[in-house]
Design a protein around this motif. Structure first.
Motif, PDB file in Angstrom:
ATOM      1  N   SER A 183     -33.806 -13.667 -26.944  1.00  0.00           N
ATOM      2  CA  SER A 183     -32.705 -14.186 -27.535  1.00  0.00           C
ATOM      3  C   SER A 183     -32.525 -14.662 -28.904  1.00  0.00           C
ATOM      4  CB  SER A 183     -31.560 -13.668 -25.910  1.00  0.00           C
ATOM      5  OG  SER A 183     -31.266 -13.695 -25.596  1.00  0.00           O
ATOM      6  N   PHE A 184     -31.465 -14.735 -29.656  1.00  0.00           N
ATOM      7  CA  PHE A 184     -31.690 -15.435 -30.975  1.00  0.00           C
ATOM      8  C   PHE A 184     -30.599 -16.314 -31.518  1.00  0.00           C
ATOM      9  CE2 PHE A 184     -35.675 -12.390 -30.622  1.00  0.00           C
ATOM     10  CZ  PHE A 184     -36.386 -12.875 -31.744  1.00  0.00           C
ATOM     11  N   ASP A 185     -30.778 -17.238 -31.844  1.00  0.00           N
ATOM     12  CA  ASP A 185     -30.043 -17.881 -32.500  1.00  0.00           C
ATOM     13  C   ASP A 185     -30.088 -18.405 -34.584  1.00  0.00           C
ATOM     14  OD1 ASP A 185     -26.486 -18.825 -31.918  1.00  0.00           O
ATOM     15  OD2 ASP A 185     -27.620 -18.449 -30.142  1.00  0.00           O
ATOM     16  N   ILE A 186     -29.267 -17.693 -35.334  1.00  0.00           N
ATOM     17  CA  ILE A 186     -30.112 -18.385 -36.211  1.00  0.00           C
ATOM     18  C   ILE A 186     -29.171 -18.615 -37.677  1.00  0.00           C
ATOM     19  CG2 ILE A 186     -31.307 -16.674 -38.762  1.00  0.00           C
ATOM     20  CD1 ILE A 186     -32.782 -15.978 -35.860  1.00  0.00           C
ATOM     21  N   GLN A 187     -29.568 -19.812 -38.260  1.00  0.00           N
ATOM     22  CA  GLN A 187     -28.814 -20.273 -39.359  1.00  0.00           C
ATOM     23  C   GLN A 187     -28.342 -19.405 -40.018  1.00  0.00           C
ATOM     24  OE1 GLN A 187     -31.159 -23.376 -41.839  1.00  0.00           O
ATOM     25  NE2 GLN A 187     -29.992 -24.336 -41.876  1.00  0.00           N
ATOM     26  N   SER A 188     -26.835 -19.793 -40.575  1.00  0.00           N
ATOM     27  CA  SER A 188     -26.265 -18.887 -40.945  1.00  0.00           C
ATOM     28  C   SER A 188     -26.461 -19.451 -42.389  1.00  0.00           C
ATOM     29  CB  SER A 188     -25.042 -18.847 -40.335  1.00  0.00           C
ATOM     30  OG  SER A 188     -23.796 -18.543 -41.790  1.00  0.00           O
ATOM     31  N   MET A 189     -26.213 -18.153 -43.321  1.00  0.00           N
ATOM     32  CA  MET A 189     -26.500 -19.363 -44.635  1.00  0.00           C
ATOM     33  C   MET A 189     -24.729 -18.419 -45.069  1.00  0.00           C
ATOM     34  SD  MET A 189     -29.579 -16.995 -46.070  1.00  0.00           S
ATOM     35  CE  MET A 189     -29.957 -17.668 -48.046  1.00  0.00           C
ATOM     36  N   ARG A 190     -24.098 -17.508 -44.364  1.00  0.00           N
ATOM     37  CA  ARG A 190     -22.642 -17.991 -44.885  1.00  0.00           C
ATOM     38  C   ARG A 190     -21.950 -19.257 -44.682  1.00  0.00           C
ATOM     39  NH1 ARG A 190     -19.274 -13.018 -41.282  1.00  0.00           N
ATOM     40  NH2 ARG A 190     -18.310 -13.722 -43.450  1.00  0.00           N
ATOM     41  N   TYR A 191     -22.287 -19.887 -43.995  1.00  0.00           N
ATOM     42  CA  TYR A 191     -22.124 -21.421 -43.598  1.00  0.00           C
ATOM     43  C   TYR A 191     -22.398 -22.329 -43.946  1.00  0.00           C
ATOM     44  CZ  TYR A 191     -18.821 -18.141 -40.806  1.00  0.00           C
ATOM     45  OH  TYR A 191     -18.051 -17.052 -40.771  1.00  0.00           O
ATOM     46  N   VAL A 192     -23.946 -21.793 -44.282  1.00  0.00           N
ATOM     47  CA  VAL A 192     -24.846 -23.480 -44.380  1.00  0.00           C
ATOM     48  C   VAL A 192     -25.112 -23.451 -46.013  1.00  0.00           C
ATOM     49  CG1 VAL A 192     -27.258 -25.002 -44.004  1.00  0.00           C
ATOM     50  CG2 VAL A 192     -25.632 -23.547 -42.226  1.00  0.00           C
ATOM     51  N   SER A 193     -24.374 -23.914 -47.054  1.00  0.00           N
ATOM     52  CA  SER A 193     -24.927 -23.176 -48.448  1.00  0.00           C
ATOM     53  C   SER A 193     -25.988 -24.052 -48.654  1.00  0.00           C
ATOM     54  CB  SER A 193     -23.705 -22.925 -49.640  1.00  0.00           C
ATOM     55  OG  SER A 193     -22.485 -24.651 -49.467  1.00  0.00           O
ATOM     56  N   PHE A 194     -26.637 -24.135 -49.934  1.00  0.00           N
ATOM     57  CA  PHE A 194     -27.586 -24.862 -50.892  1.00  0.00           C
ATOM     58  C   PHE A 194     -27.207 -25.576 -52.170  1.00  0.00           C
ATOM     59  CE2 PHE A 194     -29.438 -21.503 -47.906  1.00  0.00           C
ATOM     60  CZ  PHE A 194     -30.169 -22.496 -47.222  1.00  0.00           C
ATOM     61  N   ASP A 195     -25.439 -25.735 -51.746  1.00  0.00           N
ATOM     62  CA  ASP A 195     -25.107 -26.329 -53.234  1.00  0.00           C
ATOM     63  C   ASP A 195     -25.278 -27.470 -54.237  1.00  0.00           C
ATOM     64  OD1 ASP A 195     -23.887 -27.365 -51.516  1.00  0.00           O
ATOM     65  OD2 ASP A 195     -22.093 -27.016 -51.830  1.00  0.00           O
ATOM     66  N   ASP A 196     -25.607 -28.296 -52.872  1.00  0.00           N
ATOM     67  CA  ASP A 196     -26.829 -29.449 -53.493  1.00  0.00           C
ATOM     68  C   ASP A 196     -27.852 -30.112 -53.110  1.00  0.00           C
ATOM     69  OD1 ASP A 196     -26.899 -29.374 -50.812  1.00  0.00           O
ATOM     70  OD2 ASP A 196     -26.462 -31.351 -50.242  1.00  0.00           O
ATOM     71  N   VAL A 197     -29.033 -28.172 -53.285  1.00  0.00           N
ATOM     72  CA  VAL A 197     -30.429 -28.768 -53.417  1.00  0.00           C
ATOM     73  C   VAL A 197     -30.426 -28.759 -54.849  1.00  0.00           C
ATOM     74  CG1 VAL A 197     -32.612 -27.147 -52.787  1.00  0.00           C
ATOM     75  CG2 VAL A 197     -30.414 -27.622 -50.915  1.00  0.00           C
ATOM     76  N   ASP A 198     -31.583 -29.495 -55.677  1.00  0.00           N
ATOM     77  CA  ASP A 198     -32.061 -29.388 -56.590  1.00  0.00           C
ATOM     78  C   ASP A 198     -32.946 -28.783 -56.874  1.00  0.00           C
ATOM     79  OD1 ASP A 198     -33.362 -30.020 -58.391  1.00  0.00           O
ATOM     80  OD2 ASP A 198     -33.763 -31.996 -58.435  1.00  0.00           O
ATOM     81  N   PRO A 199     -32.869 -27.946 -57.985  1.00  0.00           N
ATOM     82  CA  PRO A 199     -33.687 -26.653 -57.966  1.00  0.00           C
ATOM     83  C   PRO A 199     -35.346 -27.131 -58.679  1.00  0.00           C
ATOM     84  CG  PRO A 199     -31.012 -26.254 -59.480  1.00  0.00           C
ATOM     85  CD  PRO A 199     -31.724 -27.985 -58.251  1.00  0.00           C
ATOM     86  N   GLU A 200     -35.078 -28.171 -58.811  1.00  0.00           N
ATOM     87  CA  GLU A 200     -36.757 -28.595 -59.297  1.00  0.00           C
ATOM     88  C   GLU A 200     -37.546 -29.368 -57.972  1.00  0.00           C
ATOM     89  OE1 GLU A 200     -37.787 -29.404 -61.616  1.00  0.00           O
ATOM     90  OE2 GLU A 200     -36.407 -29.089 -63.561  1.00  0.00           O
ATOM     91  N   ALA A 201     -36.428 -29.976 -56.773  1.00  0.00           N
ATOM     92  CA  ALA A 201     -37.119 -30.310 -56.020  1.00  0.00           C
ATOM     93  C   ALA A 201     -37.760 -28.591 -55.125  1.00  0.00           C
ATOM     94  CB  ALA A 201     -36.303 -30.653 -54.466  1.00  0.00           C
TER      95      ALA A 201
END
Ligand SMILES: Cc1cc2nc3c(=O)[nH]c(=O)nc-3n(C[C@H](O)[C@H](O)[C@H](O)COP(=O)(O)OP(=O)(O)OC[C@H]3O[C@@H](n4cnc5c(N)ncnc54)[C@H](O)[C@@H]3O)c2cc1C
Length: 247
Positions: free
Chosen positions: A93-111
């Motif tokens: 049985s699995f629970d997977i972090q959602s990419m609908r609700y967790v967005s990567f808007d503040d991630v630095d593309p350089e990082a």
């Protein structure tokens, strides 16, 4: 990647042994102490008797009792590719972090280019790494430098595009389509000891991909602490056997 044991059946091997003894006893296991349940099993101490019975069950292929011992693992930072592989196993049985609700808007593309948010496969920066289905063997430094440059450029670009789509009002559930399959995800999964042996048969094997193999090996280490007799027997007597199928 990080793997933790979140929760598990307490005394799993007592549960496994009690379930197995139930099959061959006229008395009701629920009315007896564990010592009484195990009284006729060969061995000096209770631990010896558990070892005898568990070894016997695994050797004979009597796997049902191992379904009563359950464990829940938390896994951090695997790729969505690895997640897609492990979730093919239908009895976990699995629970997977959602990419609908967790967005990567503040991630630095350089990082991201430096290895954050997207899993970097060893073949992107290790000249001596030889993967499955790889044409040729190890490559020279120059080739691997070029690979790494392309890999980093590509993941950085995909995050920049993703963030630009968010800025243009696209919902995260749609903007995520441009993110790489290597994007990291966290997962919680629950599995019984029998299924874990089956998963390990398939995913800790040499022909499995390096990432799921690494994850499975880490899970097996934790399982060895949780359910020691079973997984010691599995590692020493069963893991490399032929004709592995659904223990
Ligand atoms: C090296 C490797 C490469 C792979 N490549 C691919 C690929 O290219 N494409 C792809 O699609 N998949 C691929 N897979 C996934 C693989 O085909 C299985 O789907 C996956 O490993 C799940 O394992 P399983 O079939 O044993 O089923 P599980 O879900 O783990 O079930 C465990 C067991 O229960 C029984 N069972 C479960 N459901 C059923 C059912 N409906 N009917 C009958 N028996 C059932 C079977 O005995 C099965 O072995 C790959 C797996 C590995 C290890």
């Amino acid at each position: 990647m990080e793997v933790e044991l979140l929760e598990a059946t307490a005394n799993p091997e007592e549960v496994i042994c009690s379930a197995a003894r139930n099959d061959y006893m006229s008395a009701f296991v629920g009315d007896q102490s564990f010592e009484e349940v195990m009284a006729t099993v060969e061995g000096e101490t209770l631990d010896d008797r558990k070892e005898t019975l568990i070894g016997h069950l695994l050797k004979q292929g009597h796997f049902g009792p191992f379904e009563h011992a359950q464990a829940t693992f938390a896994v951090k930072g695997i790729s969505r590719s690895c997640m897609a592989q492990i979730t093919r196993h239908r009895h976990a049985s699995f629970d997977i972090q959602s990419m609908r609700y967790v967005s990567f808007d503040d991630v630095d593309p350089e990082a991201v280019a430096e290895g954050e948010m997207v899993v970097t496969p060893p073949s992107a920066n290790d000249p001596n790494w030889v993967g499955r289905n790889q044409k040729g063997g190890a490559v020279d430094e120059e080739t691997v430098e070029k690979r790494e440059e392309i890999f980093r450029r590509s993941v950085k670009r995909s995050v920049e595009d993703y963030q630009e789509l968010l800025d243009l009002g696209m919902p995260p559930e749609d903007a995520r389509f441009v993110l790489p399959i290597g994007t990291e995800v966290n997962m919680v999964f629950s599995v019984n000891a029998r299924m874990l042996m089956h998963i390990a048969d398939m995913r800790a094997a040499a022909d499995a991909q390096w990432e799921i193999r690494e994850m499975t090996e880490e899970i097996l280490d934790l399982a060895g602490e949780w359910c020691p007799i079973t997984f010691e027997y599995y590692e020493s007597e069963m893991k490399n056997r032929k004709n592995r199928l659904a223990p």
